[in-house]
Design a protein around this motif. Sequence first.
Motif, PDB file in Angstrom:
ATOM      1  N   UNK A  79       0.817  -1.204   0.000  1.00  0.00           N
ATOM      2  CA  UNK A  79       0.000   0.000   0.000  1.00  0.00           C
ATOM      3  C   UNK A  79       0.851   1.253   0.000  1.00  0.00           C
ATOM      4  N   UNK A  80       0.322   2.281  -0.663  1.00  0.00           N
ATOM      5  CA  UNK A  80       0.911   3.616  -0.588  1.00  0.00           C
ATOM      6  C   UNK A  80       0.140   4.491   0.383  1.00  0.00           C
ATOM      7  N   UNK A 139       3.271  10.190  -1.080  1.00  0.00           N
ATOM      8  CA  UNK A 139       3.211  11.589  -0.639  1.00  0.00           C
ATOM      9  C   UNK A 139       1.877  11.888   0.034  1.00  0.00           C
ATOM     10  N   UNK A 140       0.779  11.491  -0.621  1.00  0.00           N
ATOM     11  CA  UNK A 140      -0.546  11.744  -0.063  1.00  0.00           C
ATOM     12  C   UNK A 140      -0.919  10.733   1.013  1.00  0.00           C
ATOM     13  N   UNK A 141      -0.348   9.529   0.926  1.00  0.00           N
ATOM     14  CA  UNK A 141      -0.773   8.444   1.804  1.00  0.00           C
ATOM     15  C   UNK A 141      -0.009   8.310   3.094  1.00  0.00           C
ATOM     16  N   UNK A 142       1.043   9.088   3.281  1.00  0.00           N
ATOM     17  CA  UNK A 142       1.891   8.919   4.458  1.00  0.00           C
ATOM     18  C   UNK A 142       1.112   8.981   5.777  1.00  0.00           C
ATOM     19  N   UNK A 194       1.987  -7.342   7.814  1.00  0.00           N
ATOM     20  CA  UNK A 194       3.015  -6.323   7.605  1.00  0.00           C
ATOM     21  C   UNK A 194       2.563  -5.306   6.570  1.00  0.00           C
ATOM     22  N   UNK A 195       2.909  -4.044   6.801  1.00  0.00           N
ATOM     23  CA  UNK A 195       2.734  -3.003   5.796  1.00  0.00           C
ATOM     24  C   UNK A 195       3.968  -2.980   4.905  1.00  0.00           C
ATOM     25  N   UNK A 196       3.760  -3.199   3.609  1.00  0.00           N
ATOM     26  CA  UNK A 196       4.815  -3.108   2.609  1.00  0.00           C
ATOM     27  C   UNK A 196       4.526  -1.849   1.802  1.00  0.00           C
ATOM     28  N   UNK A 197       5.347  -0.822   1.963  1.00  0.00           N
ATOM     29  CA  UNK A 197       5.063   0.469   1.344  1.00  0.00           C
ATOM     30  C   UNK A 197       5.575   0.490  -0.089  1.00  0.00           C
ATOM     31  N   UNK A 198       4.692   0.810  -1.013  1.00  0.00           N
ATOM     32  CA  UNK A 198       5.062   0.917  -2.415  1.00  0.00           C
ATOM     33  C   UNK A 198       4.036   1.733  -3.173  1.00  0.00           C
ATOM     34  N   UNK A 199       4.502   2.424  -4.201  1.00  0.00           N
ATOM     35  CA  UNK A 199       3.632   3.272  -5.004  1.00  0.00           C
ATOM     36  C   UNK A 199       4.056   4.723  -4.844  1.00  0.00           C
ATOM     37  N   UNK A 200       4.928   5.186  -5.715  1.00  0.00           N
ATOM     38  CA  UNK A 200       5.453   6.542  -5.572  1.00  0.00           C
ATOM     39  C   UNK A 200       6.445   6.670  -4.426  1.00  0.00           C
ATOM     40  N   UNK A 201       7.004   5.549  -3.989  1.00  0.00           N
ATOM     41  CA  UNK A 201       7.968   5.562  -2.889  1.00  0.00           C
ATOM     42  C   UNK A 201       9.311   6.096  -3.377  1.00  0.00           C
ATOM     43  N   UNK A 202       9.871   7.027  -2.589  1.00  0.00           N
ATOM     44  CA  UNK A 202      11.178   7.600  -2.900  1.00  0.00           C
ATOM     45  C   UNK A 202      12.121   7.422  -1.719  1.00  0.00           C
ATOM     46  N   UNK A 203      13.405   7.570  -1.993  1.00  0.00           N
ATOM     47  CA  UNK A 203      14.397   7.431  -0.928  1.00  0.00           C
ATOM     48  C   UNK A 203      14.182   8.453   0.189  1.00  0.00           C
TER      49      UNK A 203
END
Length: 232
Positions: free
Chosen positions: A151-152, A159-162, A180-189
Amino acid sequence: MSNRAVLEVIALDAEDAVAAQTGGADRLELVTDMAADGLTPSRETFARIRAAVDIPLRVMLRLTDGFTAGSPQDVENLVQAAAGLRAEGADEFVLGYLDAAGNPDLVTVERLLVEISGCAWTFHRAIDRATDRDALRKQLADVPGLDTFLTAGSPTGVDAGLPTLLAELARAGEPGYEAQILVGGGLRLDHVPVLLSAGIEGFHIGGAARPDGWDGPVSAAAVREWRSVLDA
């Protein structure tokens, strides 16, 4: 696997897979056709990748673009694809469907779980399009094998989902919030320090591992950069 953060990388073929593992990926998500946001790869592709690397592989179960399962025939085709991949040796999967109202399509999910019984699986970013995320999580709370939500936090990206990601993390351990939350979708360093400090332990990258875009291969150096930041 150690207690370090999990880094999952999208792989389209064996070349991608080798580069991702070389760079420090913990797990791969196997897909084809990123123009449709990732569909089910062939058995032959899975077999080639399985022979090339020795890290866990999660195989996408999705034959059409979008987050609904499609027609009854589409569902039958999906079930057959799952059975074929399972017979080929796949033992981890990625899936997730919504009905027309944006609620979880439990009928399709349960049909697939018959074919992948005993396997661990991720509910993918369909959660970001759900009418009610909390209700979806609770409806899936006791579904066998579900150990991850990709999920993002928002359909438009991290950016919007944080705020949503951090709020859901704070509920870890409640019914529906054990996975577990696996963060992905517009993810940046630059998202990583905030997510790590909050306790997020799973990170999923696709385009970020490909400096030349989706027409180019996974770069071991790009994956290594992510690994270094996650481990810092």
